[in-house]
Design a protein around this motif. Structure first.
Motif, short mmCIF file in Angstrom:
data_model
loop_
_atom_site.label_atom_id
_atom_site.label_comp_id
_atom_site.label_asym_id
_atom_site.label_seq_id
_atom_site.Cartn_x
_atom_site.Cartn_y
_atom_site.Cartn_z
N LEU A 1 0.82 -1.15 -0.06
CA LEU A 1 0.00 -0.06 0.07
C LEU A 1 1.02 1.24 0.16
N VAL A 2 2.05 1.31 0.71
CA VAL A 2 2.96 2.36 0.97
C VAL A 2 3.57 2.51 -0.64
N ALA A 3 4.01 1.49 -1.10
CA ALA A 3 4.40 1.55 -2.59
C ALA A 3 3.49 2.24 -3.47
N MET A 4 2.14 1.79 -3.34
CA MET A 4 1.28 2.53 -4.26
C MET A 4 1.12 4.18 -4.10
N LEU A 5 1.30 4.52 -2.76
CA LEU A 5 1.32 6.05 -2.48
C LEU A 5 2.58 6.66 -3.13
N LEU A 6 3.89 5.95 -3.15
CA LEU A 6 4.90 6.24 -3.85
C LEU A 6 4.60 6.43 -5.31
N ALA B 1 4.74 9.79 -7.93
CA ALA B 1 5.55 9.83 -8.79
C ALA B 1 4.69 10.41 -10.06
N LEU B 2 3.62 9.67 -10.40
CA LEU B 2 2.80 9.84 -11.41
C LEU B 2 1.97 11.42 -11.36
N LYS B 3 2.12 12.22 -10.05
CA LYS B 3 1.52 13.27 -10.07
C LYS B 3 2.61 14.43 -10.86
N GLU B 4 3.86 14.24 -11.07
CA GLU B 4 4.64 14.85 -11.72
C GLU B 4 4.83 14.76 -13.10
N LEU C 1 -2.54 -8.13 -19.75
CA LEU C 1 -1.19 -8.80 -19.12
C LEU C 1 -0.09 -8.59 -19.90
N LEU C 2 -0.41 -8.87 -21.28
CA LEU C 2 1.01 -9.04 -22.22
C LEU C 2 1.64 -7.59 -22.10
N ALA C 3 1.05 -6.42 -22.05
CA ALA C 3 1.44 -5.03 -21.72
C ALA C 3 2.27 -5.05 -20.58
N ALA C 4 1.63 -5.45 -19.48
CA ALA C 4 2.09 -5.41 -18.20
C ALA C 4 3.66 -6.18 -18.27
N LEU C 5 3.61 -7.23 -18.82
CA LEU C 5 4.73 -8.13 -18.57
C LEU C 5 5.84 -7.44 -19.73
N ARG C 6 5.34 -6.85 -20.51
CA ARG C 6 6.68 -6.02 -21.59
C ARG C 6 7.20 -4.80 -20.48
N ALA C 7 6.37 -4.23 -19.92
CA ALA C 7 6.78 -3.15 -19.29
C ALA C 7 7.77 -3.55 -18.03
N LEU C 8 7.35 -4.46 -17.48
CA LEU C 8 8.41 -4.93 -16.35
C LEU C 8 9.59 -5.89 -16.99
N GLY C 9 9.32 -6.28 -18.18
CA GLY C 9 10.58 -7.11 -18.84
C GLY C 9 10.42 -8.56 -18.25
N GLN C 10 9.33 -8.99 -17.93
CA GLN C 10 9.14 -10.46 -17.42
C GLN C 10 8.39 -11.02 -18.72
N GLU C 11 8.88 -12.53 -18.62
CA GLU C 11 8.30 -13.24 -19.72
C GLU C 11 7.01 -14.10 -19.66
N GLU C 12 6.70 -14.26 -18.29
CA GLU C 12 5.44 -14.96 -17.87
C GLU C 12 5.08 -14.84 -16.63
N GLU D 1 10.68 1.02 -2.31
CA GLU D 1 11.03 1.87 -3.20
C GLU D 1 10.74 1.45 -4.93
N ALA D 2 11.53 0.18 -5.26
CA ALA D 2 11.33 -0.22 -6.54
C ALA D 2 10.09 -0.54 -6.92
N ALA D 3 9.13 -0.99 -5.90
CA ALA D 3 7.74 -1.30 -6.07
C ALA D 3 7.11 0.03 -6.76
N GLY D 4 7.33 1.24 -5.93
CA GLY D 4 6.70 2.06 -6.19
C GLY D 4 6.85 2.65 -7.68
N ARG D 5 8.35 2.58 -8.01
CA ARG D 5 8.52 3.20 -9.62
C ARG D 5 7.76 1.98 -10.50
N GLU D 6 7.54 0.74 -10.02
CA GLU D 6 7.11 -0.22 -10.98
C GLU D 6 5.78 -0.08 -11.16
N TYR D 7 5.09 0.13 -10.11
CA TYR D 7 3.59 0.70 -10.00
C TYR D 7 3.17 1.58 -11.13
N ALA D 8 3.92 2.91 -10.99
CA ALA D 8 3.73 3.99 -11.97
C ALA D 8 4.10 3.31 -13.17
#
Length: 356
Positions: free
Chosen positions: A98-103, A107-110, A285-296, A339-346
């Protein structure tokens, strides 16, 4: 926002199911401090909105936790910052996410907003999902990002769980004067038959507990109750399985129900936590995988609020923290992971906006 202090305070707010008020107040204070309009809905869920135009992505999680247990078993006090991590019940499940989501909101506000993002922290996930069931009734987003811990791996679902009760009726009598109507013998025969029951693929059925009523140790019980933990895939025939369980002996076999309440909301909920599975080739799901650089995408080993939210929009799971630490006295989350999750949620929110 001093997010480390916020997370520490959130972990010190016990927030058992039905007692989420203190944690909700802390999140409301933090969201308003970020310049966002935040509110409690009728069920006590925390909600805030950033942006105005569609498409909408919901960052979703839950406020409640299971009890922390014996403080002596924890290596650090609740909310302590030590060894590069924050410790305490709820660190990974799921106040850290939840705190990562606030981060991510900060970030998105900017940045230029190509859609809107809703923050949603619900009540009573651990006891049937009243909060998410209520919130989903009025939301129609593009997608939900559900922040249950996943070690920052994208998830697309989980098996279902049901709690099945088998009641065996007998005759209450003093143990010194008891007759043949002792339901514990019926229960024993039932367990032996259950051990030989062939189960469909993807179904796991585990006896976990026996209770007797009234419960005296010098009395034969009027009722002996067997508890069964059922795990199942979306394809499972739950009704057929319950019917098979009813043929094994003289037992009343059923899924119990419980009345739950929060704020102005009342619900009768079965002890049934459905499965959820987003198709592996879903475009979001495929768009999210590409954004994170994950395969599956993977699957959570536990149940979540995904089925209730998923009735309205696709649910993609992603959260910081080791899920193996949830519900244990070693629960903690590294600061760097939050902190990493905050960046990746954005990043995920923007990727989903672009894929709409």
């Amino acid at each position: 926002m001093d997010w480390v202090r916020l997370l520490s305070r959130l972990l010190q707010a016990e927030s058992l199911p039905g007692q989420e008020g203190e944690a909700a107040g802390l999140l409301l204070e933090a969201l308003k401090g970020m310049g966002l309009e935040a509110r409690l809905d009728e069920a006590g869920n925390v909600e805030a909105l950033l942006g105005e135009r569609e498409p909408e992505v919901v960052l979703a999680g839950h406020l409640d936790v299971v009890p922390p247990g014996d403080p002596a078993r924890w290596p650090h006090p609740q909310g302590a910052v030590a060894e590069g991590a924050v410790w305490g019940r709820g660190a990974v499940d799921m106040k850290g996410p939840l705190v990562a989501m606030l981060l991510a909101l900060e970030a998105l506000k900017e940045r230029p907003l190509r859609g809107r993002v809703r923050f949603l922290a619900v009540v009573q996930e651990e006891v049937g999902g009243l909060g998410s069931r209520y919130a989903a009734e009025r939301l129609s987003p593009l997608a939900f990002l559900l922040g249950e811990p996943s070690s920052r791996r994208l998830m697309r679902g989980h098996r279902g769980r049901a709690e099945v009760w088998a009641d065996f009726e007998g005759e209450e009598a003093h143990a010194a004067l008891s007759g043949p109507e002792n339901p514990l013998f019926d229960l024993a025969e039932y367990l032996l038959a259950l051990r030989e029951l062939p189960l469909p693929q993807g179904v796991k059925l585990t006896p976990t507990r026996v209770d007797t009523y009234p419960g005296a140790r010098n009395q034969t019980p009027g009722v002996a109750r067997l508890y069964l933990d059922l795990r199942y895939e979306p394809e499972a025939d739950l009704d057929g399985l319950l019917a098979a369980l009813r043929t094994l002996g003289r037992a009343s076999v059923y899924v119990p129900e419980e009345e739950r309440a929060s704020g102005e909301v009342r619900m009768t909920l079965p002890a049934l936590w459905p499965p959820y599975r987003l198709p592996g080739d879903h475009p979001l799901l495929l768009a999210a995988l590409r954004a994170l650089g994950q395969e599956e995408a993977g699957f959570w080993p536990f149940t979540t609020d995904a089925p209730y939210l998923g009735a309205k929009a696709p649910v993609l799971g992603y959260g910081p923290g080791d899920p193996g630490l949830a519900h244990t006295p070693k629960e903690h989350i590294p600061l760097a992971e939050v902190e990493a999750a905050g960046r990746e949620y954005a990043l995920l929110v923007e990727a989903l906006w672009s894929a709409a």
